[in-house]
Design a protein around this motif. Sequence first.
Motif, PDB file in Angstrom:
ATOM      1  N   ALA A 154       1.082  -1.455   0.025  1.00  0.00           N
ATOM      2  CA  ALA A 154       0.188   0.517   0.181  1.00  0.00           C
ATOM      3  C   ALA A 154       0.134   1.271  -0.380  1.00  0.00           C
ATOM      4  O   ALA A 154       0.472   2.404  -0.768  1.00  0.00           O
ATOM      5  CB  ALA A 154      -0.743   0.042   0.978  1.00  0.00           C
ATOM      6  N   LYS A 155       1.517   1.432   0.331  1.00  0.00           N
ATOM      7  CA  LYS A 155       2.677   2.136   0.704  1.00  0.00           C
ATOM      8  C   LYS A 155       4.100   2.820  -0.518  1.00  0.00           C
ATOM      9  O   LYS A 155       3.730   3.799  -1.108  1.00  0.00           O
ATOM     10  CB  LYS A 155       3.467   2.354   1.502  1.00  0.00           C
ATOM     11  CG  LYS A 155       3.413   1.810   3.639  1.00  0.00           C
ATOM     12  CD  LYS A 155       4.764   1.617   3.712  1.00  0.00           C
ATOM     13  CE  LYS A 155       4.200   1.229   5.272  1.00  0.00           C
ATOM     14  NZ  LYS A 155       5.390   1.066   6.301  1.00  0.00           N
ATOM     15  N   SER A 156       3.798   1.602  -1.841  1.00  0.00           N
ATOM     16  CA  SER A 156       3.817   1.720  -2.619  1.00  0.00           C
ATOM     17  C   SER A 156       3.212   1.946  -4.117  1.00  0.00           C
ATOM     18  O   SER A 156       3.225   2.757  -5.044  1.00  0.00           O
ATOM     19  CB  SER A 156       5.221   0.857  -2.905  1.00  0.00           C
ATOM     20  OG  SER A 156       5.529   0.489  -2.286  1.00  0.00           O
ATOM     21  N   LEU A 157       1.992   1.752  -3.762  1.00  0.00           N
ATOM     22  CA  LEU A 157       0.465   2.096  -4.567  1.00  0.00           C
ATOM     23  C   LEU A 157       0.636   3.349  -5.171  1.00  0.00           C
ATOM     24  O   LEU A 157      -0.046   3.596  -6.534  1.00  0.00           O
ATOM     25  CB  LEU A 157      -0.921   1.105  -4.053  1.00  0.00           C
ATOM     26  CG  LEU A 157      -1.806   0.506  -5.116  1.00  0.00           C
ATOM     27  CD1 LEU A 157      -1.246  -0.165  -6.050  1.00  0.00           C
ATOM     28  CD2 LEU A 157      -2.879   0.108  -3.896  1.00  0.00           C
ATOM     29  N   PRO A 158       0.750   4.010  -4.082  1.00  0.00           N
ATOM     30  CA  PRO A 158       0.217   5.559  -4.690  1.00  0.00           C
ATOM     31  C   PRO A 158       1.290   6.460  -6.224  1.00  0.00           C
ATOM     32  O   PRO A 158       0.659   6.461  -7.149  1.00  0.00           O
ATOM     33  CB  PRO A 158      -0.039   6.673  -3.691  1.00  0.00           C
ATOM     34  CG  PRO A 158       0.256   5.478  -2.450  1.00  0.00           C
ATOM     35  CD  PRO A 158       0.982   4.147  -3.140  1.00  0.00           C
ATOM     36  N   LYS A 159       2.372   5.498  -6.093  1.00  0.00           N
ATOM     37  CA  LYS A 159       3.703   5.175  -7.168  1.00  0.00           C
ATOM     38  C   LYS A 159       2.833   5.297  -8.392  1.00  0.00           C
ATOM     39  O   LYS A 159       2.302   5.766  -9.373  1.00  0.00           O
ATOM     40  CB  LYS A 159       4.924   5.141  -7.068  1.00  0.00           C
ATOM     41  CG  LYS A 159       5.590   5.816  -5.768  1.00  0.00           C
ATOM     42  CD  LYS A 159       6.312   5.066  -5.813  1.00  0.00           C
ATOM     43  CE  LYS A 159       7.115   5.641  -4.205  1.00  0.00           C
ATOM     44  NZ  LYS A 159       8.656   4.751  -3.888  1.00  0.00           N
TER      45      LYS A 159
ATOM     46  N   ASN B  97      -5.997   8.464 -17.479  1.00  0.00           N
ATOM     47  CA  ASN B  97      -8.051   8.407 -17.195  1.00  0.00           C
ATOM     48  C   ASN B  97      -7.926   9.636 -16.195  1.00  0.00           C
ATOM     49  O   ASN B  97      -8.144   9.789 -15.007  1.00  0.00           O
ATOM     50  CB  ASN B  97      -7.788   7.226 -16.305  1.00  0.00           C
ATOM     51  CG  ASN B  97      -7.679   6.208 -16.910  1.00  0.00           C
ATOM     52  OD1 ASN B  97      -8.057   5.085 -18.052  1.00  0.00           O
ATOM     53  ND2 ASN B  97      -6.757   5.647 -16.978  1.00  0.00           N
ATOM     54  N   GLU B  98      -7.456  10.288 -16.614  1.00  0.00           N
ATOM     55  CA  GLU B  98      -6.997  12.312 -16.103  1.00  0.00           C
ATOM     56  C   GLU B  98      -9.440  12.249 -15.259  1.00  0.00           C
ATOM     57  O   GLU B  98      -8.936  13.444 -14.565  1.00  0.00           O
ATOM     58  CB  GLU B  98      -7.539  13.321 -17.018  1.00  0.00           C
ATOM     59  CG  GLU B  98      -6.295  13.402 -18.213  1.00  0.00           C
ATOM     60  CD  GLU B  98      -6.387  14.519 -19.238  1.00  0.00           C
ATOM     61  OE1 GLU B  98      -7.179  15.066 -19.505  1.00  0.00           O
ATOM     62  OE2 GLU B  98      -5.275  14.362 -19.253  1.00  0.00           O
ATOM     63  N   ASN B  99     -10.187  11.778 -16.342  1.00  0.00           N
ATOM     64  CA  ASN B  99     -11.684  11.754 -14.576  1.00  0.00           C
ATOM     65  C   ASN B  99     -11.192  10.691 -13.506  1.00  0.00           C
ATOM     66  O   ASN B  99     -12.619  10.317 -12.820  1.00  0.00           O
ATOM     67  CB  ASN B  99     -12.761  11.576 -16.273  1.00  0.00           C
ATOM     68  CG  ASN B  99     -12.979  12.737 -17.035  1.00  0.00           C
ATOM     69  OD1 ASN B  99     -12.413  14.488 -16.943  1.00  0.00           O
ATOM     70  ND2 ASN B  99     -13.398  12.573 -18.318  1.00  0.00           N
ATOM     71  N   ILE B 100     -10.450  10.175 -13.824  1.00  0.00           N
ATOM     72  CA  ILE B 100      -9.886   9.206 -12.120  1.00  0.00           C
ATOM     73  C   ILE B 100      -9.610   9.796 -11.600  1.00  0.00           C
ATOM     74  O   ILE B 100      -8.369   9.733 -12.239  1.00  0.00           O
ATOM     75  CB  ILE B 100     -10.120   7.794 -13.343  1.00  0.00           C
ATOM     76  CG1 ILE B 100     -11.288   7.555 -14.042  1.00  0.00           C
ATOM     77  CG2 ILE B 100     -10.570   6.656 -11.384  1.00  0.00           C
ATOM     78  CD1 ILE B 100     -11.388   5.732 -15.111  1.00  0.00           C
ATOM     79  N   LYS B 101      -9.525   9.653  -9.962  1.00  0.00           N
ATOM     80  CA  LYS B 101      -8.756  10.338  -8.688  1.00  0.00           C
ATOM     81  C   LYS B 101      -8.720   8.990  -8.400  1.00  0.00           C
ATOM     82  O   LYS B 101      -9.735   8.232  -8.031  1.00  0.00           O
ATOM     83  CB  LYS B 101      -8.738  11.213  -7.833  1.00  0.00           C
ATOM     84  CG  LYS B 101      -8.629  12.584  -9.210  1.00  0.00           C
ATOM     85  CD  LYS B 101      -7.482  12.872  -9.653  1.00  0.00           C
ATOM     86  CE  LYS B 101      -7.871  13.981 -10.344  1.00  0.00           C
ATOM     87  NZ  LYS B 101      -6.266  14.007 -11.072  1.00  0.00           N
ATOM     88  N   VAL B 102      -7.235   8.456  -7.655  1.00  0.00           N
ATOM     89  CA  VAL B 102      -6.914   7.105  -7.114  1.00  0.00           C
ATOM     90  C   VAL B 102      -6.947   7.371  -5.569  1.00  0.00           C
ATOM     91  O   VAL B 102      -5.948   8.015  -5.590  1.00  0.00           O
ATOM     92  CB  VAL B 102      -5.974   6.286  -7.192  1.00  0.00           C
ATOM     93  CG1 VAL B 102      -6.212   4.538  -6.866  1.00  0.00           C
ATOM     94  CG2 VAL B 102      -6.352   5.947  -8.356  1.00  0.00           C
ATOM     95  N   LYS B 103      -7.547   7.151  -4.524  1.00  0.00           N
ATOM     96  CA  LYS B 103      -7.014   6.962  -3.052  1.00  0.00           C
ATOM     97  C   LYS B 103      -6.843   5.432  -2.501  1.00  0.00           C
ATOM     98  O   LYS B 103      -7.610   5.255  -2.060  1.00  0.00           O
ATOM     99  CB  LYS B 103      -8.574   7.910  -2.892  1.00  0.00           C
ATOM    100  CG  LYS B 103      -8.161   7.838  -0.706  1.00  0.00           C
ATOM    101  CD  LYS B 103      -9.237   9.048  -0.340  1.00  0.00           C
ATOM    102  CE  LYS B 103      -9.009   8.688   0.644  1.00  0.00           C
ATOM    103  NZ  LYS B 103     -10.183  10.006   1.866  1.00  0.00           N
ATOM    104  N   VAL B 104      -5.399   5.966  -2.472  1.00  0.00           N
ATOM    105  CA  VAL B 104      -5.369   4.667  -1.231  1.00  0.00           C
ATOM    106  C   VAL B 104      -5.403   4.652  -0.477  1.00  0.00           C
ATOM    107  O   VAL B 104      -4.395   6.149   0.183  1.00  0.00           O
ATOM    108  CB  VAL B 104      -3.863   4.420  -2.277  1.00  0.00           C
ATOM    109  CG1 VAL B 104      -3.429   3.282  -1.549  1.00  0.00           C
ATOM    110  CG2 VAL B 104      -3.621   4.142  -3.404  1.00  0.00           C
ATOM    111  N   GLN B 105      -5.663   3.915   0.494  1.00  0.00           N
ATOM    112  CA  GLN B 105      -5.409   4.045   2.406  1.00  0.00           C
ATOM    113  C   GLN B 105      -5.045   2.188   2.416  1.00  0.00           C
ATOM    114  O   GLN B 105      -5.201   1.121   1.988  1.00  0.00           O
ATOM    115  CB  GLN B 105      -7.064   3.564   2.496  1.00  0.00           C
ATOM    116  CG  GLN B 105      -7.264   3.546   4.113  1.00  0.00           C
ATOM    117  CD  GLN B 105      -8.569   3.636   4.949  1.00  0.00           C
ATOM    118  OE1 GLN B 105      -9.905   3.928   4.080  1.00  0.00           O
ATOM    119  NE2 GLN B 105      -8.783   3.091   6.195  1.00  0.00           N
ATOM    120  N   ALA B 106      -3.616   2.444   2.737  1.00  0.00           N
ATOM    121  CA  ALA B 106      -2.856   1.151   3.909  1.00  0.00           C
ATOM    122  C   ALA B 106      -3.547   1.110   4.725  1.00  0.00           C
ATOM    123  O   ALA B 106      -4.205   1.582   5.990  1.00  0.00           O
ATOM    124  CB  ALA B 106      -1.423   2.138   3.968  1.00  0.00           C
TER     125      ALA B 106
END
Length: 417
Positions: free
Chosen positions: A51-56, A65-74
Amino acid sequence: MKSVVSKKAAAAILTGVLALSGVLAGCSSDSASNKKEETTTINVWGMGEEAKSLPKIAEQFEKENENIKVKVQAIPWDKAHDKLLTAVASKKGPDVIQMGTTWIPEFADAGALKDLTPYLEKYPELATENFYEGSVETTKYENIIAGVPWYVDTRVLYYRKDLLEEVGYKEAPKTWDELRDAAKKLAARGKDQYGISIDTNEQSLAFMFARQNGSKLIDGNKTLFNEKEFVEAVEYLNGFFKDGSAPIDLGIDIIPAFKEGMLPMFISGPWMVKIINDQTPDLEGKWGTAVLPAKENNTSTLGGSNLSVFEHTKNEEAALKFLSYMSKPETQVKWLEITNSLPANKEAWEDKSLQENEYYKVFGEQLENAQPMPVIKPFERIAQTFLSSFEKVYRSGADVQKEMDEFNKKAEDILNK
């Protein structure tokens, strides 16, 4: 007095109405367009270090995919199970979930994971033929596909090339008999010298060896742990302890023991490659990895993680796009660079970063013959029960057949509850 509207005035009014309609239609069109461009945010639950590396990786996905934002929860692995149970009960959770391979049966059975079968044609990156067969098995539960393979691990033999050559092995042992022979010869070097490490906390080890000896482990509702194939595998593993080829309690970590030559062979996963390279650079050229020695076969175990879509997501399309992106060969190669996690996608293994790495290349070969532990809800508990039975064998000298008879009965009770 009756109002009269001339034809000219009526025409002017009609023209105005039409013009206004056009303006309104234009506003409506613009609204629809704006609506399409609205940003969708998907929540991704990642476990542990991943999860710590997933945001990269998520940043790269967002660029495409400019219309999609990703929020990662560790989420720590030890908290993840209970958090997922809460999400299932409330029907409020993430859009995408990282799933340990052994968790799929439980959460698919609870109806928490979306069946991906209807989406495979629209999202070809998710097609099962893209992945190793053993990895695909971990995503299936009954008649559904509850996830997509993300990264994999399997077990191979780590060995000291220089020390094995000294006892007559220019290559890694290729059979059970050779492994036993090499371990005995290495242990005969002197005091506090051993041949191999048998990790008694590795719950899949005996099941893996039993499969190599032809055991099916479980047949329907019947457990096969007291039958010849399984019993022989346990006797084989215990034999390393009995003849002193493997220590029971060494009291030293595997890396320094490997470096000093006390333990020239052990069985483990891909994460050990980086650890050995980082911690023992002076061993360069003196050690290697090899596919497991064979009896009837050399089947290894298969683990790793999958990605699933939460059944109650409100962002189905965006979630599926994210899974598709994570399944691409080039994405999985990038993930390897970031985390040293091995790709589940077969095409990714054609990348030179894997083909030209003598250590990782072996894992690709072993993955051709690797299977997950039985994909059933109670197997985790069955495996833990085995460890208790096996301890009585290697530590107290209990009769193998008797212990496996007792273990088999307990396992069958667990299976059929």
